[in-house]
Design an enzyme around this catalytic site. Structure first.
Site, PDB file in Angstrom:
ATOM      1  N   HIS A 148     -56.407 -28.142  51.592  1.00 51.19           N
ATOM      2  CA  HIS A 148     -55.410 -27.235  52.159  1.00 51.19           C
ATOM      3  C   HIS A 148     -56.069 -26.343  53.219  1.00 51.19           C
ATOM      4  O   HIS A 148     -56.544 -25.244  52.903  1.00 51.19           O
ATOM      5  CB  HIS A 148     -54.806 -26.359  51.058  1.00 51.19           C
ATOM      6  CG  HIS A 148     -54.159 -27.136  49.956  1.00 51.19           C
ATOM      7  ND1 HIS A 148     -54.884 -27.818  48.995  1.00 51.19           N
ATOM      8  CD2 HIS A 148     -52.846 -27.345  49.659  1.00 51.19           C
ATOM      9  CE1 HIS A 148     -54.049 -28.405  48.152  1.00 51.19           C
ATOM     10  NE2 HIS A 148     -52.802 -28.138  48.529  1.00 51.19           N
ATOM     11  N   ASP A 196     -46.521 -17.011  49.526  1.00 49.01           N
ATOM     12  CA  ASP A 196     -45.107 -17.121  49.175  1.00 49.01           C
ATOM     13  C   ASP A 196     -44.904 -17.779  47.818  1.00 49.01           C
ATOM     14  O   ASP A 196     -44.020 -17.395  47.048  1.00 49.01           O
ATOM     15  CB  ASP A 196     -44.365 -17.924  50.248  1.00 49.01           C
ATOM     16  CG  ASP A 196     -44.185 -17.130  51.536  1.00 49.01           C
ATOM     17  OD1 ASP A 196     -43.789 -15.961  51.455  1.00 49.01           O
ATOM     18  OD2 ASP A 196     -44.433 -17.693  52.613  1.00 49.01           O
ATOM     19  N   ILE A 214     -44.110 -20.258  55.302  1.00 51.56           N
ATOM     20  CA  ILE A 214     -44.332 -21.694  55.105  1.00 51.56           C
ATOM     21  C   ILE A 214     -44.154 -22.073  53.639  1.00 51.56           C
ATOM     22  O   ILE A 214     -44.590 -21.365  52.734  1.00 51.56           O
ATOM     23  CB  ILE A 214     -45.759 -22.075  55.551  1.00 51.56           C
ATOM     24  CG1 ILE A 214     -45.880 -21.988  57.060  1.00 51.56           C
ATOM     25  CG2 ILE A 214     -46.125 -23.472  55.091  1.00 51.56           C
ATOM     26  CD1 ILE A 214     -45.032 -22.971  57.809  1.00 51.56           C
ATOM     27  N   HIS A 259     -50.265 -27.260  55.400  1.00 51.37           N
ATOM     28  CA  HIS A 259     -50.482 -26.661  54.081  1.00 51.37           C
ATOM     29  C   HIS A 259     -51.438 -27.486  53.235  1.00 51.37           C
ATOM     30  O   HIS A 259     -52.451 -26.971  52.772  1.00 51.37           O
ATOM     31  CB  HIS A 259     -49.157 -26.499  53.336  1.00 51.37           C
ATOM     32  CG  HIS A 259     -49.342 -26.141  51.891  1.00 51.37           C
ATOM     33  ND1 HIS A 259     -49.612 -24.857  51.484  1.00 51.37           N
ATOM     34  CD2 HIS A 259     -49.326 -26.905  50.764  1.00 51.37           C
ATOM     35  CE1 HIS A 259     -49.747 -24.849  50.160  1.00 51.37           C
ATOM     36  NE2 HIS A 259     -49.575 -26.078  49.705  1.00 51.37           N
ATOM     37  N   SER A 301     -42.831  -6.713  14.703  1.00 55.98           N
ATOM     38  CA  SER A 301     -42.717  -8.023  14.062  1.00 55.98           C
ATOM     39  C   SER A 301     -44.058  -8.753  14.035  1.00 55.98           C
ATOM     40  O   SER A 301     -44.417  -9.370  13.038  1.00 55.98           O
ATOM     41  CB  SER A 301     -41.689  -8.886  14.799  1.00 55.98           C
ATOM     42  OG  SER A 301     -40.394  -8.334  14.697  1.00 55.98           O
ATOM     43  N   GLU A 336     -44.010 -12.621  28.139  1.00 55.50           N
ATOM     44  CA  GLU A 336     -45.005 -13.429  27.431  1.00 55.50           C
ATOM     45  C   GLU A 336     -46.010 -14.086  28.377  1.00 55.50           C
ATOM     46  O   GLU A 336     -47.221 -14.070  28.133  1.00 55.50           O
ATOM     47  CB  GLU A 336     -44.319 -14.510  26.588  1.00 55.50           C
ATOM     48  CG  GLU A 336     -43.465 -13.992  25.449  1.00 55.50           C
ATOM     49  CD  GLU A 336     -42.037 -13.675  25.864  1.00 55.50           C
ATOM     50  OE1 GLU A 336     -41.231 -13.292  24.994  1.00 55.50           O
ATOM     51  OE2 GLU A 336     -41.719 -13.810  27.072  1.00 55.50           O
ATOM     52  N   HIS A 338     -44.125 -15.697  13.015  1.00 59.33           N
ATOM     53  CA  HIS A 338     -42.863 -16.383  12.755  1.00 59.33           C
ATOM     54  C   HIS A 338     -43.049 -17.874  13.074  1.00 59.33           C
ATOM     55  O   HIS A 338     -42.427 -18.432  13.963  1.00 59.33           O
ATOM     56  CB  HIS A 338     -41.728 -15.758  13.566  1.00 59.33           C
ATOM     57  CG  HIS A 338     -41.442 -14.331  13.186  1.00 59.33           C
ATOM     58  ND1 HIS A 338     -42.387 -13.331  13.272  1.00 59.33           N
ATOM     59  CD2 HIS A 338     -40.305 -13.739  12.716  1.00 59.33           C
ATOM     60  CE1 HIS A 338     -41.874 -12.185  12.874  1.00 59.33           C
ATOM     61  NE2 HIS A 338     -40.604 -12.406  12.513  1.00 59.33           N
TER      62      HIS A 338
END
Length: 674
Positions: free
Chosen positions: A32, A161, A193, A274, A398, A425, A475
């Site tokens: 790249h 981006d 881009i 790119h 919890s 998370e 859990h």
């Protein structure tokens, strides 16, 4: 008499990055080039005028951290490391993307010196940087004294981006803004881009007003900076650093307008630049366009001298070392503690304290949820290990990650050891990676096991980087009950076990839970996931608790056993009840508890065969998918598991409904005998 070397201009310094990037990508026929060519001037401003680092010692604790979140532009980082004097010779740049090189396609932690984290999955490097900045702030609050800024450095991160589009950038940016991480500075490569846009026009799918977005997070935003004007970027960095000096100042986003592959006559400002080599013809044309007449991989002496940071780095670290020496004289205990934490070593009495704790727990014999057993262990560990920094993704009550010695971190209190990550998370786990990579702290974070799906790629990255992070996933089965199948993990334990270098523990009682925590903290070469129950799990007396450290062991044997029942977690008591039932029917069986399959698999073959004799038929019992256990029981064995989604109802009813009963396990054993 030798002629004096002419001082290199900023343009020449930037063009050296462009040349190395396009040459390395061209040699590999892969890579790249666009991002390194587009961010070259930004790199000049930061690395030549602001970044404090020492190429001779990439692990200097008080260095500034630099992260390339848009990791596909790895040649920018490799060029900078080579040019400034790190141990990355030009031969390694020639071997870009080749097997066994120190310059893989995306930056990988542990390969080239100076690479702070593995990046490539977009947005995660940014979240890592947030974690690093947070670690700096926590350690500064703990160790700095008036006149002694032992911990005082910035974290800089490049992002594009793609990083902005990924949801994790929202999670991490919002968290950083809330906590006021003023020493965090991000550079947004705003080049318009995206891969799917041949001409770089991405307005059809990306129209975010990034400055307003980050302003809403509480960041200082410096918009519309010409990313190809070194002076303009320098001015923005100085403004960002001024904000950081305010203590609880705002993190800064510098929005840099750039042209991807700047200098390439035909491919600049196109999606084609790119992720592919420019091609020999375009490389030659670029050389002419930017006035770079040198052959591939050749850097003129003046440019090398302009980039060389070894002497400045040596002076910077030497100055810090004098500060440390004075600090040691005035605060000897704090200095020793700082050095221990930075080294990653556990306290000398850790093993003896943990052994005593396990003996105490074994004698107590409590029947409680393993998540509660985990909290009880943390009540002892957190005062013993002040480097532990806990947290939860809005499930503290919890997951039970908080204890009496926990102190929340907030915008108004930076000296805590527990983080309320909010419902983030993925961001939580990626930020924990950054905390670990910074050094000096050991993070653990909790959520429900089913939500590990949200965080999975950050967990994978921790395993790839071989870093110490602890996940508290509670859990852990249908045993959570009434919340139903949306919250009941089925495939999750087996799926996580498939991640290389992730150690997974599903403990069966209080003693195994303590042993799991000890193993997780001793382990420095990879992350650990603790899978813990919501419901009570019956205690089992352990004659030799040290056997747990092998990952799988004989919990209850029988003379002349005719079969082996393997179980984990809350299903171990079910297996023991089945053993009693079968004994009354004249069928002696052995019960093996296997809290960590990967650890068991690493034991010597003789030990594994002694626990699971080849000649004995086997049944595995776990409230999850069945396929994983075939490697232990074989096609001729049986698995009592669940290969469908759960149901909403009380835990006891669900276990009976899905066949996790002593009677059903006993029937599975009898079925092996025809």
């Amino acid at each position: 008499m030798d002629s004096p070397v002419t001082k290199a201009t900023d343009a020449e310094l930037a063009n050296s990055i462009r040349a190395l990037a396009m040459d390395a990508v061209e040699a590999a026929k892969s890579g790249h080039p666009g991002m390194p060519m587009g961010m070259a001037e930004i790199a000049v401003a930061l690395w030549r005028r602001h970044l404090r680092h020492n190429p001779a010692n990439p692990a200097w604790p008080n260095r500034d951290r630099f992260v390339v979140s848009n990791g596909h532009g790895s040649m920018l980082l490799y060029s900078l490391l080579h040019l400034t004097g790190y141990g990355l010779p030009i031969e390694e740049l020639r071997r870009f993307r080749q097997l066994g090189s120190k310059t893989p396609g995306h930056p990988e932690y542990g390969y080239a010196p100076g690479v702070e984290t593995t990046t490539g999955p977009l947005g995660q490097g940014f979240a890592n940087a947030v974690g690093m900045a947070l670690a700096e702030r926590l350690l500064a609050a703990r160790f700095n004294r008036p006149g002694f800024d032992l911990v005082e450095h910035h974290t800089y991160v490049f992002m594009g981006d793609g990083c902005m589009m990924e949801g994790i950038s929202h999670e991490a940016a919002a968290f950083a803004g809330t906590l006021g991480l003023g020493k965090l500075v991000a550079f947004y490569d705003d080049n318009g881009i995206s891969i799917d846009s041949d001409k770089g026009q991405i307005a059809s799918w990306y129209t975010d007003d990034v400055p307003k977005r980050f302003g809403a997070y509480g960041w200082q935003v410096i918009p519309n900076v010409d990313g190809h004007d070194v002076e303009a970027v320098d001015k923005a960095i100085r403004k960002a650093k001024k904000e950081g000096k305010r203590g609880s100042g705002r993190p800064t986003l510098i929005c840099c307008k750039t042209v991807i592959a700047k200098g390439a006559p035909k491919k600049a400002n196109t999606g084609a630049a790119h992720g592919a080599a420019l091609g020999a013809e375009e490389v030659a044309a670029t050389r002419a366009a930017i006035g770079w007449p040198y052959p591939p991989f050749e850097i003129p002496e003046a440019v090398r001298a302009g980039w060389d940071a070894r002497e400045a780095g040596k002076k910077a670290e030497k100055k810090w070392a004098r500060l440390v020496s004075s600090y040691q004289k005035q605060f000897p205990d704090d200095a020793a503690e700082f050095q221990r934490r930075i080294s990653g070593k556990l306290p000398q009495d850790f093993d003896s304290r943990v052994s005593a704790l396990i003996e105490e727990i074994n004698a107590k014999g409590e029947t409680i949820p393993t998540r509660k057993a985990s909290q009880n262990v943390l009540e002892v560990l957190i005062p013993l290990l002040p480097e532990l920094v806990g947290g939860s993704a809005d499930l503290t009550g919890s997951n039970l990650t908080m204890v009496k010695a926990s102190k929340p971190v907030s915008p108004d209190s930076v000296s805590g050891n527990h983080l309320f990550y909010g419902v983030r998370e993925f961001g939580m786990c990626a930020m924990m990676n950054g905390i670990t990579l910074h050094g000096g702290l050991i993070p653990y974070g909790g959520t429900f096991l089913v939500f590990s799906d949200y965080a999975r790629n950050a967990v994978r990255m921790a395993a790839l980087m071989k870093i110490r992070v602890v996940y508290v996933f509670t859990h852990d089965s249908i045993g959570l009950g009434e919340d139903g199948p949306t919250h009941q993990p089925i495939e999750h334990a087996a799926s996580l076990r498939l991640i290389p270098n992730l150690e997974l523990w599903r403990p069966a009682d209080t003693v195994e839970t303590a042993a799991a925590w000890a193993a997780a903290l001793r382990r420095k070469d990879g992350p650990t996931a603790l899978l813990l129950s919501r419901q009570n799990v019956a205690f089992s007396k352990h004659e030799t608790p040290s056997n747990i450290e092998k990952g799988g062991y004989i919990l209850s044997d029988a003379p002349e056993a005719r079969a082996v029942v393997i179980a984990t977690g809350s299903e171990v008591p079910v297996a023991l009840e089945a053993q009693k039932l079968l004994a009354g029917q004249g069928v002696p069986v052995r019960v093996v508890s296997m809290p960590s399959t990967s650890l068991f698999d690493r034991q010597a073959a003789d030990y594994r065969n002694s626990v699971l004799p080849r000649e004995l038929p086997k049944v595995a019992v776990e409230a999850g998918v069945t396929d994983y256990w075939r490697k232990y029981v074989g096609l001729e064995g049986a698995v009592v598991g669940i290969d469908r989604f759960g149901e909403s109802g009380p835990a006891g009813d669900l276990f009976k409904h899905f066949g996790f009963t002593a009677e059903n396990v006993a029937e599975a054993v009898r079925s092996l005998f025809g």
